[in-house]
Design an enzyme around this catalytic site. Structure first.
Site, PDB file in Angstrom:
ATOM      1  N   GLY A  70       0.816  -1.204   0.000  1.00  0.00           N
ATOM      2  CA  GLY A  70       0.000   0.000   0.000  1.00  0.00           C
ATOM      3  C   GLY A  70       0.853   1.258   0.000  1.00  0.00           C
ATOM      4  N   THR A  71       1.935   1.226   0.748  1.00  0.00           N
ATOM      5  CA  THR A  71       2.808   2.398   0.850  1.00  0.00           C
ATOM      6  C   THR A  71       3.365   2.781  -0.521  1.00  0.00           C
ATOM      7  OG1 THR A  71       3.398   1.820   3.113  1.00  0.00           O
ATOM      8  CG2 THR A  71       4.929   3.270   1.931  1.00  0.00           C
ATOM      9  N   ASN A 148      -7.797   4.504   8.810  1.00  0.00           N
ATOM     10  CA  ASN A 148      -7.299   3.304   9.494  1.00  0.00           C
ATOM     11  C   ASN A 148      -7.392   3.388  11.014  1.00  0.00           C
ATOM     12  OD1 ASN A 148      -5.312   5.239   8.353  1.00  0.00           O
ATOM     13  ND2 ASN A 148      -3.894   4.241   9.772  1.00  0.00           N
ATOM     14  N   GLN A 176      -8.035   0.269   3.729  1.00  0.00           N
ATOM     15  CA  GLN A 176      -8.882  -0.173   4.843  1.00  0.00           C
ATOM     16  C   GLN A 176     -10.317  -0.452   4.399  1.00  0.00           C
ATOM     17  OE1 GLN A 176      -8.059  -0.989   7.916  1.00  0.00           O
ATOM     18  NE2 GLN A 176      -5.927  -0.337   7.799  1.00  0.00           N
ATOM     19  N   SER A 196      -3.794  -3.050  -0.532  1.00  0.00           N
ATOM     20  CA  SER A 196      -2.660  -3.729   0.101  1.00  0.00           C
ATOM     21  C   SER A 196      -3.035  -5.174   0.390  1.00  0.00           C
ATOM     22  CB  SER A 196      -2.292  -3.015   1.404  1.00  0.00           C
ATOM     23  OG  SER A 196      -1.390  -3.803   2.148  1.00  0.00           O
ATOM     24  N   GLY A 197      -2.118  -6.099   0.119  1.00  0.00           N
ATOM     25  CA  GLY A 197      -2.398  -7.524   0.303  1.00  0.00           C
ATOM     26  C   GLY A 197      -2.697  -7.929   1.737  1.00  0.00           C
ATOM     27  N   HIS A 198      -1.859  -7.449   2.661  1.00  0.00           N
ATOM     28  CA  HIS A 198      -1.961  -8.019   4.014  1.00  0.00           C
ATOM     29  C   HIS A 198      -3.122  -7.482   4.839  1.00  0.00           C
ATOM     30  CE1 HIS A 198       0.034  -4.843   6.648  1.00  0.00           C
ATOM     31  NE2 HIS A 198       0.375  -4.410   5.451  1.00  0.00           N
ATOM     32  N   THR A 234      11.774  -7.451 -11.397  1.00  0.00           N
ATOM     33  CA  THR A 234      11.130  -8.751 -11.592  1.00  0.00           C
ATOM     34  C   THR A 234       9.989  -8.893 -10.594  1.00  0.00           C
ATOM     35  OG1 THR A 234      13.180  -9.687 -12.386  1.00  0.00           O
ATOM     36  CG2 THR A 234      11.521 -11.255 -11.611  1.00  0.00           C
ATOM     37  N   CYS A 322       1.426   1.748  12.840  1.00  0.00           N
ATOM     38  CA  CYS A 322       2.567   2.368  12.192  1.00  0.00           C
ATOM     39  C   CYS A 322       3.232   3.401  13.091  1.00  0.00           C
ATOM     40  CB  CYS A 322       2.123   3.033  10.897  1.00  0.00           C
ATOM     41  SG  CYS A 322       1.111   1.951   9.909  1.00  0.00           S
TER      42      CYS A 322
END
Ligand code: PLP
Length: 379
Positions: A70-71, A148, A176, A196-198, A234, A322
């Protein structure tokens, strides 16, 4: 027994995600740029993941660019627009994630003008505020879809309709919101959108930026020209296929998941109020993410409560993951202009679809016990 109420900081990967990541490492480990069968197999997996992520947000696969999270997606959106101009004006809110605020502060140093719109008492920035801040040299508006820390949902679709008349680009950090609200890039009218994945039960270190066809961004990374020259390097294939699977599952299950998170939150809040007083909710109720609860406790320090809760088996955040470890109060709660005691005594609970009503009741009891302990210490 451990209870995890910190799902806005990160989520547990779905078992299906773990299998897909494993498969990308053990079997389908080719380089998607390769022109032999190993490369083609990896390329097919890359394309499938792009389609899955596009499907989650109603975008074309060709509008999805994979990033390291996300960042990076927030950085690519904001610095990518700014990089196409020498100067100009950008509008954002004062309650954005540090990834957006950090870019904006950097651009301010580089000579761009930035307007940081303050939220109302509920944590919401209005489309009218954006309209008032618009200037002839405004390049971009970056407004998060949901906050968030306090879960406040911003009127991004309304801002999208406003900006369409002015030809100003719109980016939203939807990290979020995805998995908790309907997120549709057409309906929102955004030009760029971060995920964001996580935060959606996918892997860490992977994310994506939606970029509407025709929006021209300056790359941050140069090299082999991957991701249609916008993001060289890659591809992180284990992360990408993991994000793809997480996106596909989230697209199917999010309404039930959001309902469950809200039910657990409401149960916890109801129980807690039966057990102790001197607790207030930060942010409003009407436009709030289903799994978010941000509380302040009279005569309690948030950081101490977090540690006591952890020892008692309940994981929550103070302010945001964070910024924890740092002593200064949350910029989001500060923007709400709350009194000092509420800044110092706040904790964020973020409920997920795996949480249960039983956990809510147990955690409410543990909260009440620990808060009373801390209050007794102080008295
Ligand atoms: C977590 C988060 C990010 C950062 O995403 P990463 O993948 O951890 O870099 C950005 N914006 C918001 C609103 C977040 O909650």
């Amino acid at each position: 027994m451990r209870i995890y109420f910190d799902n806005s900081a990160t989520t547990r990967p779905y078992p299906e995600v773990v299998s897909a990541v494993n498969q990308a490492l053990l079997e389908n480990w080719g380089n998607p740029s390769g022109i032999h069968s190993f490369g083609r197999d990896a390329y097919d997996a890359l394309s499938a993941a792009r389609k899955q992520v596009g499907g989650l947000i109603n975008a074309e696969p060709g509008e999805v660019y994979f990033t390291s999270g996300g960042t990076e997606a927030d950085n690519l959106a904001i610095l990518g627009v700014a990089g196409r101009f020498q100067r100009g004006h950008i509008i954002t809110s004062s309650i954005e994630h540090a990834a957006v605020l950090g870019c904006c502060h950097y651009l301010e140093e580089q000579g761009f003008d930035i307007t940081f719109l303050p939220p109302d008492a509920e944590g919401i920035v209005s489309a009218a505020q954006v309209a008032q801040a618009l200037r002839p040299d405004t390049l971009l508006v970056s407004l998060m879809l949901a906050n968030n820390e306090i879960g406040s949902i911003q009127p991004v679709a309304e801002v999208g309709r406003l900006l369409a008349e002015h030809g100003v680009l719109l980016h939203t950090d939807a990290v979020q919101a995805v998995g908790k609200l309907p997120v549709d890039v057409q309906q929102l009218g955004v030009d760029m959108l971060t995920i964001s994945g996580h935060k959606i039960n996918g892997p860490k270190g992977i994310g994506a930026l939606y970029v509407r066809h025709g929006v021209d961004l300056q790359p941050l990374l140069f090299g082999g020209g991957q991701e249609r020259r916008l993001r060289s390097g890659t591809e992180n294939m284990p992360g990408i296929v993991g994000l793809g699977v997480a996106a596909e599952i989230t697209a199917k299950r999010w309404p039930q998941q959001a309902r469950q998170a809200a039910a657990v939150r409401d149960c916890f809040w109801h129980e807690l109020q039966q057990l102790i007083g001197g607790v207030v909710v930060n942010g409003g109720w009407s436009q709030r993410l289903p799994g978010n609860l941000n509380l302040s406790f009279q005569d309690v320090e948030g950081a101490a409560l977090l540690l006591f809760l952890d020892l008692a088996g309940v994981a929550v955040s103070a302010a945001s993951a964070c910024s924890s470890g740092r002593a200064e109060p949350s910029h989001v709660l500060q923007a709400l202009q709350l009194p000092e005691w509420r800044l110092k005594s706040s904790v964020r609970l973020s409920f997920g679809w795996e949480n249960t009503l039983l956990e809510a009741r147990q955690a409410a009891k543990i909260f009440a016990e620990q808060v009373e302990l801390l209050r007794r210490d102080k008295a």
